[in-house]
Design a protein around this motif. Structure first.
Motif, short mmCIF file in Angstrom:
data_model
loop_
_atom_site.label_atom_id
_atom_site.label_comp_id
_atom_site.label_asym_id
_atom_site.label_seq_id
_atom_site.Cartn_x
_atom_site.Cartn_y
_atom_site.Cartn_z
N PRO A 204 -39.33 22.64 -36.15
CA PRO A 204 -40.17 23.85 -36.21
C PRO A 204 -41.56 23.60 -36.78
O PRO A 204 -42.50 24.32 -36.47
CB PRO A 204 -39.38 24.79 -37.13
CG PRO A 204 -37.99 24.27 -37.11
CD PRO A 204 -38.11 22.78 -36.95
N ARG A 205 -41.70 22.55 -37.62
CA ARG A 205 -43.00 22.23 -38.21
C ARG A 205 -43.46 20.87 -37.72
O ARG A 205 -42.66 19.94 -37.56
CB ARG A 205 -42.92 22.22 -39.74
CG ARG A 205 -42.70 23.58 -40.36
CD ARG A 205 -42.94 23.51 -41.85
NE ARG A 205 -44.30 23.07 -42.16
CZ ARG A 205 -44.63 22.35 -43.22
NH1 ARG A 205 -43.70 21.93 -44.06
NH2 ARG A 205 -45.88 22.00 -43.43
N VAL A 206 -44.77 20.75 -37.51
CA VAL A 206 -45.34 19.51 -36.96
C VAL A 206 -46.62 19.17 -37.72
O VAL A 206 -47.42 20.05 -38.05
CB VAL A 206 -45.66 19.67 -35.46
CG1 VAL A 206 -46.32 18.41 -34.92
CG2 VAL A 206 -44.39 19.98 -34.66
N VAL A 207 -46.77 17.87 -38.02
CA VAL A 207 -48.00 17.34 -38.62
C VAL A 207 -48.60 16.35 -37.62
O VAL A 207 -47.95 15.37 -37.25
CB VAL A 207 -47.72 16.65 -39.96
CG1 VAL A 207 -49.00 16.00 -40.50
CG2 VAL A 207 -47.15 17.64 -40.97
N LEU A 208 -49.83 16.59 -37.20
CA LEU A 208 -50.53 15.72 -36.26
C LEU A 208 -51.52 14.84 -37.03
O LEU A 208 -52.37 15.35 -37.76
CB LEU A 208 -51.28 16.55 -35.22
CG LEU A 208 -52.18 15.79 -34.24
CD1 LEU A 208 -51.37 14.87 -33.33
CD2 LEU A 208 -53.02 16.76 -33.41
N MET A 209 -51.39 13.51 -36.83
CA MET A 209 -52.26 12.58 -37.54
C MET A 209 -53.07 11.73 -36.57
O MET A 209 -52.65 11.47 -35.44
CB MET A 209 -51.43 11.68 -38.46
CG MET A 209 -50.67 12.42 -39.53
SD MET A 209 -49.83 11.32 -40.70
CE MET A 209 -51.26 10.58 -41.53
N ARG A 210 -54.22 11.29 -37.04
CA ARG A 210 -55.08 10.37 -36.28
C ARG A 210 -55.93 9.57 -37.26
O ARG A 210 -56.57 10.14 -38.14
CB ARG A 210 -55.98 11.12 -35.31
CG ARG A 210 -56.94 10.23 -34.52
CD ARG A 210 -57.72 11.05 -33.50
NE ARG A 210 -58.62 10.21 -32.71
CZ ARG A 210 -59.89 9.98 -33.01
NH1 ARG A 210 -60.44 10.55 -34.09
NH2 ARG A 210 -60.64 9.21 -32.24
N LYS A 211 -55.87 8.26 -37.13
CA LYS A 211 -56.69 7.36 -37.94
C LYS A 211 -56.59 7.66 -39.43
O LYS A 211 -57.59 7.73 -40.15
CB LYS A 211 -58.15 7.40 -37.48
CG LYS A 211 -58.35 6.84 -36.08
CD LYS A 211 -59.82 6.81 -35.70
CE LYS A 211 -60.02 6.18 -34.32
NZ LYS A 211 -61.45 6.13 -33.93
N GLY A 212 -55.36 7.86 -39.90
CA GLY A 212 -55.12 8.04 -41.32
C GLY A 212 -55.44 9.40 -41.87
O GLY A 212 -55.40 9.60 -43.09
N GLN A 213 -55.70 10.36 -41.00
CA GLN A 213 -56.02 11.70 -41.46
C GLN A 213 -55.12 12.73 -40.77
O GLN A 213 -54.65 12.51 -39.65
CB GLN A 213 -57.49 12.03 -41.16
CG GLN A 213 -58.48 11.14 -41.91
CD GLN A 213 -59.92 11.48 -41.56
OE1 GLN A 213 -60.26 11.64 -40.40
NE2 GLN A 213 -60.76 11.61 -42.59
N VAL A 214 -54.94 13.86 -41.43
CA VAL A 214 -54.18 14.97 -40.85
C VAL A 214 -55.14 15.86 -40.08
O VAL A 214 -56.09 16.39 -40.66
CB VAL A 214 -53.46 15.78 -41.95
CG1 VAL A 214 -52.80 17.02 -41.35
CG2 VAL A 214 -52.41 14.91 -42.64
N LEU A 215 -54.88 15.99 -38.77
CA LEU A 215 -55.71 16.87 -37.96
C LEU A 215 -55.17 18.29 -37.93
O LEU A 215 -55.94 19.26 -37.93
CB LEU A 215 -55.81 16.34 -36.52
CG LEU A 215 -56.45 14.97 -36.33
CD1 LEU A 215 -56.58 14.66 -34.84
CD2 LEU A 215 -57.82 14.90 -37.01
N LEU A 216 -53.85 18.41 -37.86
CA LEU A 216 -53.21 19.72 -37.80
C LEU A 216 -51.89 19.67 -38.55
O LEU A 216 -51.20 18.65 -38.54
CB LEU A 216 -52.92 20.14 -36.36
CG LEU A 216 -54.09 20.43 -35.43
CD1 LEU A 216 -53.58 20.60 -33.99
CD2 LEU A 216 -54.84 21.69 -35.87
N ALA A 217 -51.52 20.78 -39.18
CA ALA A 217 -50.21 20.91 -39.80
C ALA A 217 -49.82 22.38 -39.71
O ALA A 217 -50.54 23.26 -40.18
CB ALA A 217 -50.24 20.45 -41.26
N GLY A 218 -48.69 22.64 -39.09
CA GLY A 218 -48.25 24.02 -38.93
C GLY A 218 -47.02 24.10 -38.06
O GLY A 218 -46.30 23.12 -37.87
N SER A 219 -46.76 25.27 -37.52
CA SER A 219 -45.62 25.44 -36.64
C SER A 219 -45.87 24.67 -35.34
O SER A 219 -47.01 24.37 -34.99
CB SER A 219 -45.39 26.92 -36.33
OG SER A 219 -46.41 27.41 -35.45
#
Length: 274
Positions: A204-219
């Motif tokens: 239900p929850r997803v964390v999107l990462m790119r190049k060592g950073q969090v781009l999105l975190a949410g449902s």
């Protein structure tokens, strides 16, 4: 359990900075998936959660306690880690011994270990292989042996590194059942995955990462609605989600059933207006 990541930065000895000012909170029992291309920093982040890696700067708090204040072995009691390659984790000469090793180190009684072994062997599908050598198992069975050995520790949180790698549909269905069971038990499940079908069906929850950073975190709905950011991170939604977006559906859908239901409702509204 509550895990708080504050301003986490990690640089490897060669100078490569794998994480840059990561701030996240993992809380409760809602399963969470870490997604992103290779090199995004997912595994580096996950290995900080039980002290396998230590921050270059920033900190990790588990239930308010800084991970840096204790040894990795102590945090392994709270956060279990299942490696992508089970050969990196298995080292004893039977499935039963793999299952028993961790709880024995924690001083769990023989009676409780036997109870856990019976229950978990059935959950991971190895109840008939307890006396087999792990290296005589199929790749899928070895994966579930590693999972079972960590489940035996009864930790409050578990990290799965690419759990669907090499799995068939039966294996994926078993993994989904394990994740659901952990949620029902109030345990926090965090998974690193490139399998977007599996992610959208089970997390239900997803964390999107790119190049060592969090781009999105949410449902999952919030994350997979941000097409431009997903493209920036080179992450493609599941095929059915892409089809729905291409035909102009306002919200992401993740299954054929959900897709057809939106079409049905749209048709019904059209008839009512007509």
């Amino acid at each position: 359990m509550k895990i708080v990541v504050e301003h986490l930065r990690h640089a490897y000895p060669n100078g490569y900075c794998a994480l840059q000012d990561v701030n996240l909170t993992f809380e409760g029992s809602q399963p969470v998936a870490l997604i992103g291309q290779n090199g995004a920093g997912k595994t580096t982040l996950a290995k900080h959660l039980n002290g396998i890696l230590r921050p270059t700067s920033g900190r990790i708090l588990i239930d308010g306690v800084d991970v840096a204040t204790a040894q990795t072995a102590q945090w392994a009691r709270k956060v279990g880690y299942i490696f992508q390659n089970p050969d990196d984790q298995l080292f004893l000469d039977s499935v039963r011994k793999e299952f028993e090793f961790g709880p024995h180190q924690l001083g769990v009684s023989d009676e409780e270990i036997e109870h856990r072994t019976t229950r978990i062997a059935e959950l991971v599908g190895l109840e008939k292989k307890l006396d087999s050598h792990p290296f005589d198992l199929s790749p899928t069975e070895k994966k579930f042996c590693a999972i079972g050995s960590v489940l035996m520790m009864n930790t409050g949180a578990l990290v799965f590194d690419e759990p669907t790698c090499g799995q068939d549909k039966i294996g994926n269905d078993r993994l989904a059942a394990i994740i659901s069971r952990l949620k029902d038990q109030g345990k926090l499940c965090i998974a690193i995955s490139h399998d977007m079908k599996f992610v959208t069906r089970n997390f239900p929850r997803v964390v999107l990462m790119r190049k060592g950073q969090v781009l999105l975190a949410g449902s999952r709905e919030e994350v997979f609605a941000r097409q431009e950011i997903l493209q920036k991170a080179y992450v493609a939604p599941p095929p059915i989600t892409r089809v729905a977006q291409e035909v102009g559906m306002a919200k992401p859908v993740f299954t054929v059933e959900a897709f057809t239901e939106v079409i049905r409702q749209a048709g019904q509204k059209g008839k009512e207006r007509g």
